[in-house]
Design a protein around this motif. Structure first.
Motif, PDB file in Angstrom:
ATOM      1  N   ASP A 118      31.615 -52.845 -54.529  1.00  0.00           N
ATOM      2  CA  ASP A 118      32.873 -52.378 -53.918  1.00  0.00           C
ATOM      3  C   ASP A 118      32.789 -50.996 -53.299  1.00  0.00           C
ATOM      4  N   ASP A 119      31.606 -50.401 -53.332  1.00  0.00           N
ATOM      5  CA  ASP A 119      31.451 -49.081 -52.721  1.00  0.00           C
ATOM      6  C   ASP A 119      30.438 -49.119 -51.593  1.00  0.00           C
ATOM      7  N   ASN A 133      29.310 -54.291 -39.080  1.00  0.00           N
ATOM      8  CA  ASN A 133      30.095 -55.476 -38.756  1.00  0.00           C
ATOM      9  C   ASN A 133      29.581 -56.123 -37.475  1.00  0.00           C
ATOM     10  N   LEU A 159      30.158 -56.015 -51.272  1.00  0.00           N
ATOM     11  CA  LEU A 159      30.592 -55.162 -50.171  1.00  0.00           C
ATOM     12  C   LEU A 159      32.050 -54.714 -50.310  1.00  0.00           C
ATOM     13  N   GLN A 160      32.281 -53.459 -49.939  1.00  0.00           N
ATOM     14  CA  GLN A 160      33.675 -53.018 -49.791  1.00  0.00           C
ATOM     15  C   GLN A 160      34.178 -53.445 -48.419  1.00  0.00           C
ATOM     16  N   GLY A 161      33.280 -53.438 -47.462  1.00  0.00           N
ATOM     17  CA  GLY A 161      33.718 -53.872 -46.143  1.00  0.00           C
ATOM     18  C   GLY A 161      32.596 -53.890 -45.131  1.00  0.00           C
ATOM     19  N   ARG A 162      32.878 -54.523 -44.002  1.00  0.00           N
ATOM     20  CA  ARG A 162      31.971 -54.504 -42.858  1.00  0.00           C
ATOM     21  C   ARG A 162      32.662 -53.682 -41.791  1.00  0.00           C
ATOM     22  N   VAL A 163      32.004 -52.640 -41.333  1.00  0.00           N
ATOM     23  CA  VAL A 163      32.692 -51.684 -40.462  1.00  0.00           C
ATOM     24  C   VAL A 163      31.825 -51.292 -39.279  1.00  0.00           C
TER      25      VAL A 163
END
Lengths: 277, 370
Positions: free
Chosen positions: B180-181, B186, B225-229
Motif C-alpha cells: 500500500d505504499d 501507469n 500497489l497503492q496506485g499506478r500514477v
C-alpha cells in the motif's frame, strides 16, 4: 394536422440541424464504424467478442454508478424539500451554495480531493492529531464513489428542487386539514408530484457516473478500472480505436436502455418527466 | 474619482507586469552560432513535450522569445504529453511541424516510416557541443536525423522516513513490508520494464513467453500497489504519501526541492535510459528556420537555461562545462563512470509484440480492479 413549414422556419432550423448532424450523428456513425472494423478497416466482430473480457469492468462501473446515484438521491431529496420550504432569500442563498463548487473545474475539484484523502492528507492529519489513523482512503472504491457523489450532487438537487418549489402549498394544507400524517403527505402528494424531478436527477447523476474516468483515475489511484478508464486507455495509449469504439458503443446502448426504462416510470405517472432524453 | 483611481491602479498593474524581473535581451547573450534575419516574418512550428523548455517563468530565460528577437521568425510552440500522442498527430498528416523532439524508439519508428528528413549538420555550427557519447545512437547510427536535446534515466525514488533500509534493487517494489505504499507507472511499457529488469530479460524481447513471465511478476506486485500514477507522482511523493515510486532522475530533483526526506537510487538490475532529440519532419514547411532553431537550442546559455529549468541531464558539453550550471555535480543526473548503472533503451517493437503486451496489461488491470 399537417402544417407546411415556411422557408423562414426551415432557415431558422437549418443551423441546428446542421450542428446536430455534424457533431452528433456523424461522430456516432464513426464510432459504429470503428467498432465493427479492424485496424486495416475490414469488417470484423472481434471487437464485440473481445467485450466478453470486460464483463467485470462493466459490472463494477454499473455497481459504482448505482451506489453513487442512490447516495446522491438520499442526500439531495430531503435537502431539496427543506430548501423549497425556506424564504425566497434563503432559497437563493442555498442555491448559490449548491452551485458554488461548480464554478471550479471538475478536474481541480477532484485533484483537491486527492490531497484531502491521501495517506498524509488533510483528513489523516486531523485524525493523527487526535491519535487516530492513518486510514487508507485513497485508491479505494469508497474514494471513487465519494468523488462521484461530491461532483454530481448538484445535478440531483437542482431538478428535484425545481419541481418541489412548484408543488402547490394548498395541496399540503388540504392534506393537513384532512388529517394526513407527515408520511402520508410525503407518500401521496410530495413523492408523486416530485417524481419527474427525481427521474431527471437520477439520469443526470447516473450517466456521468457510469462513464467517468477522471475521478476513478485520480481517487482510485489507477487501480480501479471503470468503463470510462478502459475506453480512455484504448484510445489514448493502446491505440486500439476499434476496441475503444466497441466499448463506447455498448456503453451508449446501455445508457439509452436505462434512459428508456426511466422514462417509462415518469410517463406512467402522466407527468411527462424525462427531460433528459 | 473612483474611475480615476481604478485607471491609476490599472496603470500600476500594467507597469508591474512590464518591468517584472530583469528582461534578458539577445544582446546580453554570447552566441557562437551564426543567425540571419533573412527569414524574418516566417513562422516556425515547434512541437515539444509539455514543460520541456525554459519559457520565461520563475525568472528563467524565455528561449522562444529570444529566438524570435534574434531572427524575426515567429515561433509557434505547441506541446504533447507522450510520444504516442505526438506520433498520432503527425501520422494524421493534418499538421506540419518544423521541429519535433521525440524519444529514441519513436525516432527509429519515424525514420522507418519516412516521416523525418536528414538534418544538414554543416549548417549547425554548435553541433560540436554534443557529447560524443551521444553520437551514433542505435536509432540514428549516422546522426543524420536527430540532434540530442535531453537524456534521462529511470530510478527508484524512496522516502527515507518510510522505508526500513535504503533499497538497492527493484525487488523493493515487491516487498510486502511496503504494501500500500508502492507506486508504479501507469503505462505498460514502463511498468513492464521494471519487471523485465528484475527477471533478467530484455526490455525489447520479442519472445512472447518472456512477456508472459514479466506479466506474472506484475500480477504478484498488483495487490501491494497503492496506485499506478504518472504526473500524480509529484504530489504523492512530495507529500510523503507513498514510500516507493519509480520515476525519472530529473523529476526526482524537482521533488527533492519540496521534500528532503526523499532519496534516489539506480537499482542494481539496471534501468531504462532515454534520449529525446530534435528532429525535422519530412513535411516541414520551414527547413532553414528549423536548422537555425536547432542551432540556437545548442547555444551554451540557451541549453543551460533549458537544463536548469527542466532538471533533466544534458547531452551538451557546453552546458556541463558551464560554471553557471548548478546541476553539473549532481550524482543523480551525471553518475560517475563507476556508479553508472546498466542501462537499456526502448526499441520500437513490432505491432504484434505491442498488441500482445497491451493485452497482457489490460489483463493485469482487469484482474486487480476492485
Amino acid at each position: 394536422m399537417k402544417q407546411r413549414r415556411s422557408y423562414a422556419q426551415v432557415l431558422i432550423n437549418a443551423p441546428y440541424l446542421l450542428w446536430a448532424a455534424i457533431f452528433i450523428l456523424v461522430p456516432l456513425f464513426i464510432v459504429a464504424y470503428y467498432a465493427f472494423t479492424d485496424a486495416s478497416g475490414a469488417f470484423t466482430m472481434a471487437n464485440i467478442k473481445e467485450l466478453a473480457n470486460y464483463k467485470q469492468t462493466f459490472w463494477i462501473s454499473i455497481k459504482y454508478a448505482l451506489i453513487a446515484t442512490a447516495i446522491t438521491f438520499v442526500i439531495a431529496y430531503p435537502f431539496a424539500y427543506f430548501m423549497s420550504k425556506k424564504s425566497a432569500a434563503k432559497q437563493q442563498m442555498m442555491m448559490l451554495l449548491v452551485m458554488l463548487p461548480m464554478w471550479m473545474n471538475l478536474l481541480i475539484r477532484t485533484y483537491s480531493w486527492m490531497n484531502i484523502l491521501e495517506r498524509n492528507g488533510i483528513i489523516n492529519n486531523l485524525l493523527g492529531m487526535m491519535g487516530l489513523g492513518p486510514w487508507k482512503m485513497i485508491g479505494t472504491a469508497g474514494a471513487v464513489i465519494l468523488g462521484m457523489v461530491y461532483n454530481y450532487l448538484p445535478y440531483m438537487i437542482l431538478p428535484i428542487y425545481t419541481i418541489m418549489s412548484k408543488i402547490d402549498n394548498s395541496l399540503l394544507e388540504a392534506a393537513d386539514d384532512l388529517g394526513a400524517h407527515s408520511f402520508a403527505k410525503l407518500r401521496h402528494i410530495i413523492w408523486p408530484l416530485s417524481l419527474p424531478g427525481v427521474i431527471s436527477g437520477i439520469a443526470m447523476v447516473f450517466v456521468p457516473s457510469i462513464s467517468t474516468f477522471y475521478i476513478s483515475q485520480k481517487l482510485g489511484g489507477g487501480k480501479i478500472m471503470l468503463i470510462g478508464d478502459t475506453i480512455e486507455r484504448q484510445i489514448q495509449t493502446a491505440y486500439n480505436y476499434n476496441l475503444g469504439a466497441a466499448i463506447s458503443l455498448v456503453l451508449m446502448v446501455f445508457v439509452l436502455i436505462s434512459m428508456a426504462v426511466m422514462n417509462r416510470f415518469a410517463d406512467d405517472d402522466g407527468e411527462g418527466g424525462g427531460m433528459i432524453v | 474619482m473612483k474611475k480615476v483611481l481604478a485607471l491609476m491602479l490599472i496603470c500600476v498593474m500594467l507597469l508591474c507586469c512590464a518591468c517584472g524581473g530583469e528582461k534578458v535581451s539577445v544582446e546580453d547573450l554570447e552566441l557562437t552560432g551564426t543567425y540571419t534575419k533573412d527569414l524574418a516574418g516566417t513562422t516556425l512550428n515547434v512541437f515539444n513535450w509539455g514543460e520541456y523548455i525554459s519559457d520565461g517563468s520563475e525568472g528563467s530565460l524565455d528561449v522562444n522569445a529570444l529566438f524570435e528577437e534574434l531572427t524575426g521568425i515567429k515561433v509557434n510552440y505547441t506541446t504533447y504529453d507522450s510520444n504516442e500522442a505526438m506520433y498520432g498527430k503527425m501520422a494524421g498528416g493534418a499538421v506540419a511541424y518544423d521541429v519535433i523532439i521525440p524519444s529514441d524508439y519513436m525516432i527509429a519508428r519515424m525514420i522507418g516510416e519516412d516521416m523525418l528528413q536528414p538534418i544538414d549538420i554543416s549548417k549547425i555550427d554548435n553541433y560540436g557541443n554534443i557529447d560524443p557519447a551521444y553520437h551514433g545512437q542505435y536509432f540514428d547510427p549516422e546522426d543524420q536525423y536527430s540532434v540530442p536535446y535531453t537524456v534521462g534515466m529511470v530510478g527508484l525514488i524512496y522516502n527515507t522516513e518510510l522505508v526500513e533500509e535504503a533499497p538497492t534493487s527493484w525487488s523493493a517494489m515487491w516487498d510486502e513490508r511496503y504494501a500500500d505504499d508502492i507506486l508504479t507507472f501507469n503505462n505498460p511499457r514502463d511498468a513492464f520494464a521494471i519487471a523485465q529488469f528484475l527477471i533478467g530479460v530484455s526490455l525489447n524481447t520479442t519472445d512472447l513467453t518472456e512477456w508472459d513471465a514479466a506479466a506474472a511478476k506484475l500480477k504478484e506486485q498488483a495487490p501491494l500497489l497503492q496506485g499506478r500514477v504518472m504526473d500524480e507522482v509529484f504530489n504523492k511523493m512530495e507529500g510523503g504519501n507513498a514510500a516507493l515510486a519509480p520515476y525519472y532522475a530529473g523529476d526526482f530533483l524537482t521533488m527533492y526541492d519540496v521534500n528532503e526526506d526523499l532519496a534516489f537510487v539506480y537499482p542494481a538490475e539496471g534501468t531504462n535510459i532515454f534520449v529525446d532529440s530534435m528532429c525535422i519532419p519530412a513535411n516541414a514547411q520551414n527547413y532553414e528556420a528549423a536548422l537555425m532553431y536547432i542551432n540556437f537550442m545548442l547555444e551554451k546559455e540557451i541549453a543551460t537555461a533549458v537544463a536548469e529549468y527542466i532538471c533533466y541531464a544534458s547531452p551538451n558539453l557546453a552546458v556541463r562545462n558551464n560554471p553557471d550550471y548548478s546541476l553539473a555535480d549532481s550524482e543523480v543526473l551525471y553518475p560517475a563512470a563507476e556508479d553508472m548503472p546498466h542501462t537499456e533503451y526502448f526499441h520500437d517493437l513490432d505491432p504484434a509484440v505491442r498488441s500482445y503486451y497491451e493485452k497482457l496489461w489490460e489483463e493485469i488491470l482487469r484482474e486487480f480492479a476492485q
